[in-house]
Design an enzyme around this catalytic site. Structure first.
Site, PDB file in Angstrom:
ATOM      1  N   LYS A 115       7.431 -25.775 -17.185  1.00 41.86           N
ATOM      2  CA  LYS A 115       7.219 -26.396 -15.756  1.00 41.86           C
ATOM      3  C   LYS A 115       7.793 -25.036 -14.722  1.00 41.86           C
ATOM      4  O   LYS A 115       8.458 -24.142 -14.808  1.00 41.86           O
ATOM      5  CB  LYS A 115       8.216 -27.330 -15.577  1.00 41.86           C
ATOM      6  N   SER A 120       8.033 -35.674 -11.625  1.00 44.37           N
ATOM      7  CA  SER A 120       7.866 -34.586 -10.983  1.00 44.37           C
ATOM      8  C   SER A 120       7.048 -33.472 -12.109  1.00 44.37           C
ATOM      9  O   SER A 120       6.415 -32.631 -11.676  1.00 44.37           O
ATOM     10  CB  SER A 120       8.840 -33.765 -10.237  1.00 44.37           C
ATOM     11  N   SER A 122      11.915 -37.486 -14.106  1.00 45.63           N
ATOM     12  CA  SER A 122      10.812 -36.366 -14.062  1.00 45.63           C
ATOM     13  C   SER A 122      10.108 -35.964 -15.258  1.00 45.63           C
ATOM     14  O   SER A 122       9.183 -35.435 -15.320  1.00 45.63           O
ATOM     15  CB  SER A 122      11.262 -35.220 -13.111  1.00 45.63           C
TER      16      SER A 122
HETATM   17  N1  GLN Z   1      10.902 -38.958  -8.993  1.00 50.44           N
HETATM   18  C1  GLN Z   1      12.526 -38.762  -8.732  1.00 50.44           C
HETATM   19  C2  GLN Z   1      12.791 -37.912  -7.414  1.00 50.44           C
HETATM   20  O1  GLN Z   1      11.859 -37.871  -6.821  1.00 50.44           O
HETATM   21  C3  GLN Z   1      12.867 -37.710  -9.887  1.00 50.44           C
HETATM   22  C4  GLN Z   1      12.747 -36.165  -9.752  1.00 50.44           C
HETATM   23  C5  GLN Z   1      13.206 -35.713 -10.963  1.00 50.44           C
HETATM   24  O2  GLN Z   1      13.637 -36.182 -11.796  1.00 50.44           O
HETATM   25  N2  GLN Z   1      13.045 -34.230 -10.668  1.00 50.44           N
HETATM   26  O3  GLN Z   1      13.853 -37.373  -7.149  1.00 50.44           O
END
Ligand code: GLN
Length: 478
Positions: free
Chosen positions: A77, A152, A176
């Site tokens: 990532k 994400s 994420s």
């Molecule tokens: N969707 C969650 C957020 O927007 C989780 C993001 C993540 O785990 N990096 O914060």
């Protein structure tokens, strides 16, 4: 190239002489060439470098000197430092920035002869649930027309889903890794907080951030976890607890007790297909003679506000370093130092990141600090204690990974709350620092994948992985 679903399949073809590491990398490169222009899962492909590395690894295999990950082609990532390679966190503010060292987690994979074939698109600074917040444009789910991959780590999930690599390293702050895994029909694993060093993982919310794994098999997940875990002198929050041989976790052979939260598993936000998939899991668990402990999770309505107050507060502090002086992008419209900071940050950050920095700054500001930040810390402690208590006489908690399957691109644009609701089931394990896995469990009426989430006790990754294999073999839909 033939499809590979685990490293052992790759290794057995290499051992029998029907495959070389170079063929393997060429195969993935051709999958990437075909699928990536449409799916946008990789922002960069290291073709020459991966081919050169493949030659080195093949040589090592031939002379029996290969590491444990020889033959594993991975993507990472766009939040991990990788020496000499671009690092942008899906953001304009890191335009043209190159890493000056390699993250500990990634270095450990390289030391065991993993081959990195590319860098994954993701939501900007890992903030998002749909991979629509990236300066590189949205990632598309490989299944279904115009569906998001989740976020994400959406690029990571799609790279594994569309066979652009075998395994991808994502990051999980509030879901994420697990949520995109659920949307894309792959496995997503978040370890206990502190199991893997965060050195070289760009910080979003430091007391939540975890290195996570997306893969097609539990065996690969376990092996990659084993290689990355353990103490690291560059991260003082990482645990010194012994790292078990996760890849050799014993087969699950015992009866078990699982918790089912009624107010989660019958939640009004659950899509009917998700509800059906979770009901089936519990029905099979019951009929296999195991015990289900049903109850409500009394703090459910506090998990999202607590998560969003604490993570935005931490993000506002962590992202203050992107000021136009030290990294990447600098506005050309600046007239003096002050306007340089302001214009760089206004032009460099996307809308969601700006929203969260503002929110985080607000909850940390004098006058509101106690009402929001201190209060949320106390609630986090309660959520953690109440969740951990359950493991005194239960083995796991089982719930859906996300309330819905993948939704349409651009469908949650106007209502941020709708988007934040996608995280309602993943943030509990994040607030409590517990290990958690999302496993594929069937599809909805349109063929979109559905994931089931299993949460284990702190640092009981080995047990969670054994149980995951048992579930795949006996309980879950393929
Ligand atoms: N969707 C969650 C957020 O927007 C989780 C993001 C993540 O785990 N990096 O914060």
């Amino acid at each position: 190239m033939k499809s590979y679903h685990s490293l052992s399949q790759v290794r057995s073809d290499i051992a029998s002489g029907t495959l070389t590491c170079i063929d393997l990398v060429k195969g993935y490169l051709s999958n990437i060439e075909q699928a990536n222009p449409e799916l946008n899962a990789l922002t960069e492909v290291y073709d020459q470098e991966a081919l050169a590395q493949a030659a080195v690894v093949q040589e090592k295999i031939n002379s029996s000197k290969a590491g444990r990950l020889a033959g594993m082609v991975i993507t990472i990532k766009d939040v991990y430092c990788h020496d000499g390679h671009s690092l942008q966190c899906g953001s304009k503010i890191l335009e043209n920035f190159k890493s000056q060292f390699t993250a500990t987690s990634i270095q450990r994979l390289l030391d065991e002869d993993a081959i990195i074939i590319g860098r994954n698109n993701c939501d900007e600074f890992a903030m998002g649930s749909s991979n629509e917040n990236s300066v590189f444009g949205p990632v598309k789910n490989a299944i279904g027309e115009n569906k998001v991959p989740g976020g994400s780590s959406g690029g990571s999930a799609v790279a594994v889903q569309a066979e652009m690599c075998l395994v991808s390293i994502g990051s999980d702050t509030g879901g994420s890794v697990r949520q995109p895994a659920s949307y894309c029909g792959v496995i997503g694993f978040k370890p206990s907080y502190g199991r893997i060093s965060r050195h070289g993982l760009t910080a979003y919310a430091s007391s939540f951030d975890c290195v996570g794994v997306l893969a097609q098999s539990v065996d690969d997940t376990a092996l990659v976890l084993e290689v990355m875990s353990g103490a690291d002198e560059y991260d003082h929050t990482v645990s010194h607890q012994r790292v078990p041989a996760y890849s050799k976790a014993p087969e699950w052979a015992e009866k078990f007790r699982v918790v089912s939260f009624d107010n989660i598993n019958t939640h009004e936000a659950l899509a009917p297909a998700v509800k059906k998939s979770v009901d089936q899991v519990f029905a099979k668990i019951e009929s296999s003679g195991n015990t289900i402990h049903k109850m409500n999770f009394e703090y459910l309505k506090y998990v999202l506000p607590t998560y969003y107050i604490l993570t935005t507060a931490e993000a506002s502090a962590n992202l203050s370093r992107f000021d136009g002086v030290r990294y990447g992008y600098r506005s050309e419209k600046a007239k003096d130092l002050d306007s340089m900071y302001k214009k760089t940050r206004t032009e460099g950050f996307g809308e969601e990141v700006i929203k969260r920095i503002l929110l985080g700054t607000y909850v940390l500001s004098e006058g509101f600090y106690d009402a929001y930040y201190t209060k949320a810390q106390k609630v986090r402690r309660l959520i953690r204690d109440e969740t951990k208590k359950l493991f005194a006489d239960n083995d796991f908690i089982i719930m859906p990974t996300a309330p819905t399957p993948a939704f349409d691109l651009n469908s949650h644009d106007r209502d941020p709350i709708e988007m934040y609701l996608e995280d309602i089931f993943t943030v509990q394990a994040s607030l409590a620092g517990l290990p958690s896995i999302s496993l594929p469990n069937g599809t909805d009426e349109n063929g979109m994948p559905i994931g089931i989430q299993v949460i284990g006790n702190s640092f009981e990754e080995e047990k969670l992985l054994s149980f995951s294999k048992y579930l795949q073999d006996h309980i879950l839909e393929t």
